[in-house]
Design a protein around this motif. Structure first.
Motif, PDB file in Angstrom:
ATOM      1  N   GLN A   1     -96.521  29.224 -57.588  1.00  0.00           N
ATOM      2  CA  GLN A   1     -96.322  29.787 -58.930  1.00  0.00           C
ATOM      3  C   GLN A   1     -96.804  28.859 -60.045  1.00  0.00           C
ATOM      4  N   VAL A   2     -97.563  27.830 -59.699  1.00  0.00           N
ATOM      5  CA  VAL A   2     -98.011  26.868 -60.704  1.00  0.00           C
ATOM      6  C   VAL A   2     -98.842  27.543 -61.800  1.00  0.00           C
ATOM      7  N   ASP A   3     -99.773  28.409 -61.414  1.00  0.00           N
ATOM      8  CA  ASP A   3    -100.596  29.078 -62.433  1.00  0.00           C
ATOM      9  C   ASP A   3     -99.746  29.951 -63.343  1.00  0.00           C
ATOM     10  N   ARG A   4     -98.784  30.646 -62.798  1.00  0.00           N
ATOM     11  CA  ARG A   4     -97.864  31.452 -63.617  1.00  0.00           C
ATOM     12  C   ARG A   4     -97.134  30.570 -64.622  1.00  0.00           C
ATOM     13  N   ASP A   5     -96.629  29.451 -64.142  1.00  0.00           N
ATOM     14  CA  ASP A   5     -95.851  28.570 -65.012  1.00  0.00           C
ATOM     15  C   ASP A   5     -96.725  27.962 -66.107  1.00  0.00           C
ATOM     16  N   LEU A   6     -97.926  27.548 -65.749  1.00  0.00           N
ATOM     17  CA  LEU A   6     -98.834  26.968 -66.745  1.00  0.00           C
ATOM     18  C   LEU A   6     -99.238  28.000 -67.803  1.00  0.00           C
ATOM     19  N   GLN A   7     -99.452  29.229 -67.374  1.00  0.00           N
ATOM     20  CA  GLN A   7     -99.799  30.283 -68.324  1.00  0.00           C
ATOM     21  C   GLN A   7     -98.657  30.515 -69.311  1.00  0.00           C
ATOM     22  N   LEU A   8     -97.425  30.533 -68.807  1.00  0.00           N
ATOM     23  CA  LEU A   8     -96.279  30.743 -69.688  1.00  0.00           C
ATOM     24  C   LEU A   8     -96.129  29.588 -70.678  1.00  0.00           C
ATOM     25  N   LEU A   9     -96.309  28.372 -70.200  1.00  0.00           N
ATOM     26  CA  LEU A   9     -96.247  27.214 -71.089  1.00  0.00           C
ATOM     27  C   LEU A   9     -97.285  27.325 -72.205  1.00  0.00           C
ATOM     28  N   GLU A  10     -98.496  27.726 -71.825  1.00  0.00           N
ATOM     29  CA  GLU A  10     -99.569  27.863 -72.816  1.00  0.00           C
ATOM     30  C   GLU A  10     -99.253  28.976 -73.813  1.00  0.00           C
ATOM     31  N   GLU A  11     -98.780  30.111 -73.298  1.00  0.00           N
ATOM     32  CA  GLU A  11     -98.476  31.238 -74.180  1.00  0.00           C
ATOM     33  C   GLU A  11     -97.393  30.884 -75.198  1.00  0.00           C
ATOM     34  N   LEU A  12     -96.443  30.075 -74.782  1.00  0.00           N
ATOM     35  CA  LEU A  12     -95.329  29.732 -75.657  1.00  0.00           C
ATOM     36  C   LEU A  12     -95.586  28.462 -76.463  1.00  0.00           C
ATOM     37  N   GLY A  13     -96.755  27.859 -76.253  1.00  0.00           N
ATOM     38  CA  GLY A  13     -97.118  26.668 -77.010  1.00  0.00           C
ATOM     39  C   GLY A  13     -96.282  25.455 -76.673  1.00  0.00           C
ATOM     40  N   LEU A  14     -95.929  25.313 -75.401  1.00  0.00           N
ATOM     41  CA  LEU A  14     -95.032  24.246 -74.970  1.00  0.00           C
ATOM     42  C   LEU A  14     -95.783  23.112 -74.275  1.00  0.00           C
ATOM     43  N   THR A  15     -95.235  21.918 -74.373  1.00  0.00           N
ATOM     44  CA  THR A  15     -95.746  20.753 -73.659  1.00  0.00           C
ATOM     45  C   THR A  15     -94.768  20.384 -72.562  1.00  0.00           C
ATOM     46  N   LEU A  16     -95.224  20.388 -71.315  1.00  0.00           N
ATOM     47  CA  LEU A  16     -94.354  20.082 -70.190  1.00  0.00           C
ATOM     48  C   LEU A  16     -94.155  18.576 -70.091  1.00  0.00           C
ATOM     49  N   ARG A  17     -92.915  18.136 -70.260  1.00  0.00           N
ATOM     50  CA  ARG A  17     -92.604  16.712 -70.166  1.00  0.00           C
ATOM     51  C   ARG A  17     -92.101  16.322 -68.782  1.00  0.00           C
ATOM     52  N   TYR A  18     -91.300  17.209 -68.164  1.00  0.00           N
ATOM     53  CA  TYR A  18     -90.691  16.870 -66.885  1.00  0.00           C
ATOM     54  C   TYR A  18     -90.724  18.051 -65.922  1.00  0.00           C
ATOM     55  N   CYS A  19     -90.897  17.740 -64.638  1.00  0.00           N
ATOM     56  CA  CYS A  19     -90.544  18.644 -63.549  1.00  0.00           C
ATOM     57  C   CYS A  19     -89.325  18.023 -62.885  1.00  0.00           C
ATOM     58  N   LEU A  20     -88.246  18.759 -62.856  1.00  0.00           N
ATOM     59  CA  LEU A  20     -86.952  18.244 -62.428  1.00  0.00           C
ATOM     60  C   LEU A  20     -86.510  18.968 -61.153  1.00  0.00           C
ATOM     61  N   GLU A  21     -86.225  18.201 -60.115  1.00  0.00           N
ATOM     62  CA  GLU A  21     -85.807  18.792 -58.839  1.00  0.00           C
ATOM     63  C   GLU A  21     -84.293  18.680 -58.668  1.00  0.00           C
ATOM     64  N   THR A  22     -83.692  19.730 -58.103  1.00  0.00           N
ATOM     65  CA  THR A  22     -82.282  19.627 -57.737  1.00  0.00           C
ATOM     66  C   THR A  22     -82.112  18.856 -56.433  1.00  0.00           C
ATOM     67  N   HIS A  23     -83.121  18.945 -55.535  1.00  0.00           N
ATOM     68  CA  HIS A  23     -83.052  18.243 -54.248  1.00  0.00           C
ATOM     69  C   HIS A  23     -84.399  18.355 -53.548  1.00  0.00           C
ATOM     70  N   ILE A  24     -84.501  17.756 -52.377  1.00  0.00           N
ATOM     71  CA  ILE A  24     -85.686  17.903 -51.529  1.00  0.00           C
ATOM     72  C   ILE A  24     -85.540  19.224 -50.778  1.00  0.00           C
ATOM     73  N   HIS A  25     -86.360  20.178 -51.113  1.00  0.00           N
ATOM     74  CA  HIS A  25     -86.211  21.544 -50.601  1.00  0.00           C
ATOM     75  C   HIS A  25     -86.754  21.683 -49.176  1.00  0.00           C
ATOM     76  N   ALA A  26     -86.136  22.605 -48.429  1.00  0.00           N
ATOM     77  CA  ALA A  26     -86.586  22.889 -47.067  1.00  0.00           C
ATOM     78  C   ALA A  26     -87.216  24.266 -46.941  1.00  0.00           C
ATOM     79  N   ASP A  27     -87.144  25.076 -47.996  1.00  0.00           N
ATOM     80  CA  ASP A  27     -87.608  26.462 -47.882  1.00  0.00           C
ATOM     81  C   ASP A  27     -88.839  26.768 -48.718  1.00  0.00           C
ATOM     82  N   HIS A  28     -89.249  25.828 -49.562  1.00  0.00           N
ATOM     83  CA  HIS A  28     -90.493  26.019 -50.317  1.00  0.00           C
ATOM     84  C   HIS A  28     -91.070  24.658 -50.667  1.00  0.00           C
ATOM     85  N   ILE A  29     -92.341  24.639 -50.989  1.00  0.00           N
ATOM     86  CA  ILE A  29     -92.997  23.405 -51.416  1.00  0.00           C
ATOM     87  C   ILE A  29     -92.998  23.357 -52.939  1.00  0.00           C
TER      88      ILE A  29
END
Length: 231
Positions: free
Chosen positions: A35-63
């Motif tokens: 979903q990276v392209d989806r997320d980047l498009q939304l950031l661009e549409e809303l005029g946002l600058t991504l500062r952090y990607c924050l993980e809750t944990h090391i996931h086992a069901d998705h990359i």
């Protein structure tokens, strides 16, 4: 505050976009690589600058999409303390806060689903619970050094002590539910209602669930922050 709940249909994963509408600084919680392209498009549409990607944990069901997002936006990858992810830019521990404009994101260690898991309390009135507390459920505890007793302690002593009006946003939902409250989960979550610590442990030790389909590739990839070369 701008708050968006995004969904990956294949893995039933929620990704959360949180942004300060004045500074336009943003954080993505638990991004999914597909979903990276989806997320980047939304950031661009809303005029946002991504500062952090924050993980809750090391996931086992998705990359995670953190590695790809970091390479394309120069954001920082942030993971819970003790997580096996040497690639991270920052480790966030229990009680520590991440500031995004005027938004305060407080880490609450919620071990048990894995041995390095955080929930994140946003401005004191909503909590992203990752895979610890789900809507009318909770995360499994049978791999990645899971511990049902620890999960019970963290949920009952840290999460359920928050205001009953606190909104609960989970890391997954498999029935189309999007949000709950602490009060609802204390009163209606069948994993906890009427259960003491011992009966909760017995329940969790007898779920007999199949492993996530992507566990063999997801865990090592996520320990590398989801770098495309690892996939």
């Amino acid at each position: 505050m701008l708050f968006r709940q995004l969904y990956d249909n294949e893995t039933s994963t929620y990704t959360y976009l949180i942004a300060d509408e004045t500074t336009k600084e943003a954080v993505l919680v638990d991004p999914v690589i597909e979903q990276v392209d989806r997320d980047l498009q939304l950031l661009e549409e809303l005029g946002l600058t991504l500062r952090y990607c924050l993980e809750t944990h090391i996931h086992a069901d998705h990359i995670t999409g953190t590695g790809e997002l970091r390479s394309r936006t120069n954001c920082q990858g942030v993971v819970p303390e003790n997580a096996s992810a040497a690639c991270a830019d920052r480790f966030i521990k229990d009680g520590e806060t991440l500031q995004v404009g005027d938004i305060e994101i407080k880490a609450i260690a919620t071990w048990g689903h894995t041995d390095s898991h955080n929930a994140y309390l946003i401005n004191g009135d909503r909590i992203l619970t990752g895979d610890s507390l789900l809507i009318r459920g909770c995360g499994r505890t049978d791999f990645q050094s899971g511990n049902p007793g620890l999960l019970y302690d963290c949920i009952t002593q840290k999460i359920f002590t928050l205001s009953g009006e606190t909104l609960v946003y989970p890391g997954h939902d498999y029935k189309g539910r999007t949000v709950s409250t602490i009060g609802e989960e204390k009163n209606h979550n069948p994993r906890f209602v009427g259960k003491d610590r011992d009966s909760f442990i017995e329940q969790m030790n007898n779920l007999n669930l199949p492993n996530p389909k992507k566990i063999a590739e997801a865990v090592p990839a996520n320990q590398g922050c989801g770098k495309p070369a690892i996939i």
